[in-house]
Write an enzyme that holds these catalytic residues in place. Sequence first.
Site, PDB file in Angstrom:
ATOM      1  CG  HIS A  39      36.168   6.469  11.083  1.00  0.00           C
ATOM      2  ND1 HIS A  39      35.370   7.582  11.004  1.00  0.00           N
ATOM      3  CD2 HIS A  39      35.412   5.434  10.631  1.00  0.00           C
ATOM      4  CE1 HIS A  39      34.183   7.249  10.519  1.00  0.00           C
ATOM      5  NE2 HIS A  39      34.172   5.956  10.287  1.00  0.00           N
ATOM      6  CG  MET A  49      32.942  10.412  18.475  1.00  0.00           C
ATOM      7  SD  MET A  49      34.670  10.783  18.227  1.00  0.00           S
ATOM      8  CE  MET A  49      34.917  11.942  19.560  1.00  0.00           C
ATOM      9  CB  SER A  50      27.985   8.079  14.391  1.00  0.00           C
ATOM     10  OG  SER A  50      27.353   7.837  13.161  1.00  0.00           O
ATOM     11  NE  ARG A  91      23.627   6.555   8.679  1.00  0.00           N
ATOM     12  CZ  ARG A  91      24.291   5.433   8.441  1.00  0.00           C
ATOM     13  NH1 ARG A  91      25.158   4.996   9.330  1.00  0.00           N
ATOM     14  NH2 ARG A  91      24.095   4.754   7.322  1.00  0.00           N
TER      15      ARG A  91
HETATM   16  P1  AMP Z   1      31.877   3.468   9.045  1.00  0.00           P
HETATM   17  O1  AMP Z   1      32.703   4.483   8.310  1.00  0.00           O
HETATM   18  O2  AMP Z   1      30.754   4.073   9.819  1.00  0.00           O
HETATM   19  O3  AMP Z   1      31.474   2.309   8.190  1.00  0.00           O
HETATM   20  O4  AMP Z   1      32.835   2.874  10.166  1.00  0.00           O
HETATM   21  C1  AMP Z   1      34.061   2.270   9.836  1.00  0.00           C
HETATM   22  C2  AMP Z   1      34.600   1.552  11.040  1.00  0.00           C
HETATM   23  O5  AMP Z   1      34.786   2.477  12.109  1.00  0.00           O
HETATM   24  C3  AMP Z   1      33.624   0.481  11.564  1.00  0.00           C
HETATM   25  O6  AMP Z   1      34.367  -0.657  11.977  1.00  0.00           O
HETATM   26  C4  AMP Z   1      32.984   1.180  12.734  1.00  0.00           C
HETATM   27  O7  AMP Z   1      32.501   0.285  13.725  1.00  0.00           O
HETATM   28  C5  AMP Z   1      34.130   2.000  13.263  1.00  0.00           C
HETATM   29  N1  AMP Z   1      33.614   3.118  14.070  1.00  0.00           N
HETATM   30  C6  AMP Z   1      32.674   4.006  13.714  1.00  0.00           C
HETATM   31  N2  AMP Z   1      32.411   4.848  14.734  1.00  0.00           N
HETATM   32  C7  AMP Z   1      33.204   4.458  15.758  1.00  0.00           C
HETATM   33  C8  AMP Z   1      33.399   4.925  17.096  1.00  0.00           C
HETATM   34  N3  AMP Z   1      32.714   5.942  17.600  1.00  0.00           N
HETATM   35  N4  AMP Z   1      34.309   4.298  17.866  1.00  0.00           N
HETATM   36  C9  AMP Z   1      35.020   3.239  17.387  1.00  0.00           C
HETATM   37  N5  AMP Z   1      34.882   2.762  16.137  1.00  0.00           N
HETATM   38  C10 AMP Z   1      33.992   3.358  15.337  1.00  0.00           C
END
Ligand code: AMP
Length: 298
Positions: free
Chosen positions: A37, A186-187, A189
């Site tokens: 993020h 990275m996530s 989750r």
């Molecule tokens: P989320 O909080 O999972 O909805 O993600 C918010 C934003 O961050 C989305 O545009 C995701 O694609 C991006 N994002 C999440 N994980 C990653 C990552 N490992 N690398 C780059 N962008 C990410």
Amino acid sequence: MMLIREPAEMRQYLQEKLAAGIATGFVPTMGALHPGHLKLVSRARKENELVLCSIFVNPTQFNNRQDYNHYPVTLEKDIYLLLSAGCDVLFLPTVEGMYPSGLAPIKHYPLGYLEEVLEGKYRPGHFQGVCQVVNRLLEIIRPKQLYLGQKDLQQCLVITKLIQLESFETTVVICTTQRETDGLAMSSRNMRLSAEERLKAPLLYQALLKVTRALSHGRAQSAIEAAIVFLQEQDFKVDYISLARMDTLEPVFDWDGSTPVAILAAAFLNNTRLIDNIIIREEDFSGEALPRTVSYPE
Ligand code: AMP
């Protein structure tokens, strides 16, 4: 960093700034922030005068109630991280603020094939929920540039289509996937993975790399089948591994070596669902493939 909760307050705050033509970069998130993020926020910081980020766990995009109820929340840490990354404004709306007339969809977004395949097939209704929340966020924030992560590649395509459908004056910027040192994308989750699952999780990326290598020898489909078996042997429950066109996500069985394609995968490790993808010939992936979208090296 300012913290705004009310959509009306956000509109009011932005009114003068937008009228003055200030370049605004917006990073929508569901919180539980990690360096992936922050990469988006740093990129937005470099390219805009005003950087806005939102944290909102959107109930309408979860097709699994358990997943929504257990979505990680780390707000204090998130605020600290956003401050350090140079975010100017954090938008923290409530469910009522985002959906004053309730959660039921007001309209259906004609996404066509894009929501029938891959994530759309395995998470019915998910992309309608994504469009519902992003449409609302774009109406409130009207950013010049919207920063999204390649990790959610299908979501990038869906949001690009939404922007076209709703005629927003917003350009999508796609940032490459931030990975752990062992390759795991990275996530938020990932923090749900047990120690044993965490050790296995990078195998999903390994499987994608195997298919990528086979692609140059024209053996993608057999490599996909082998990669599915490989993951299943490691206790993954594979939803899909697919070689698809970058612009439409239509499956590609016989790659011509020049059409921009991606290999996308989703698989469960017990209760945690992981997704990942690799774009092939990234240099070919330009604004031409996706109108109003730019993706360039960081
Ligand atoms: P989320 O909080 O999972 O909805 O993600 C918010 C934003 O961050 C989305 O545009 C995701 O694609 C991006 N994002 C999440 N994980 C990653 C990552 N490992 N690398 C780059 N962008 C990410």
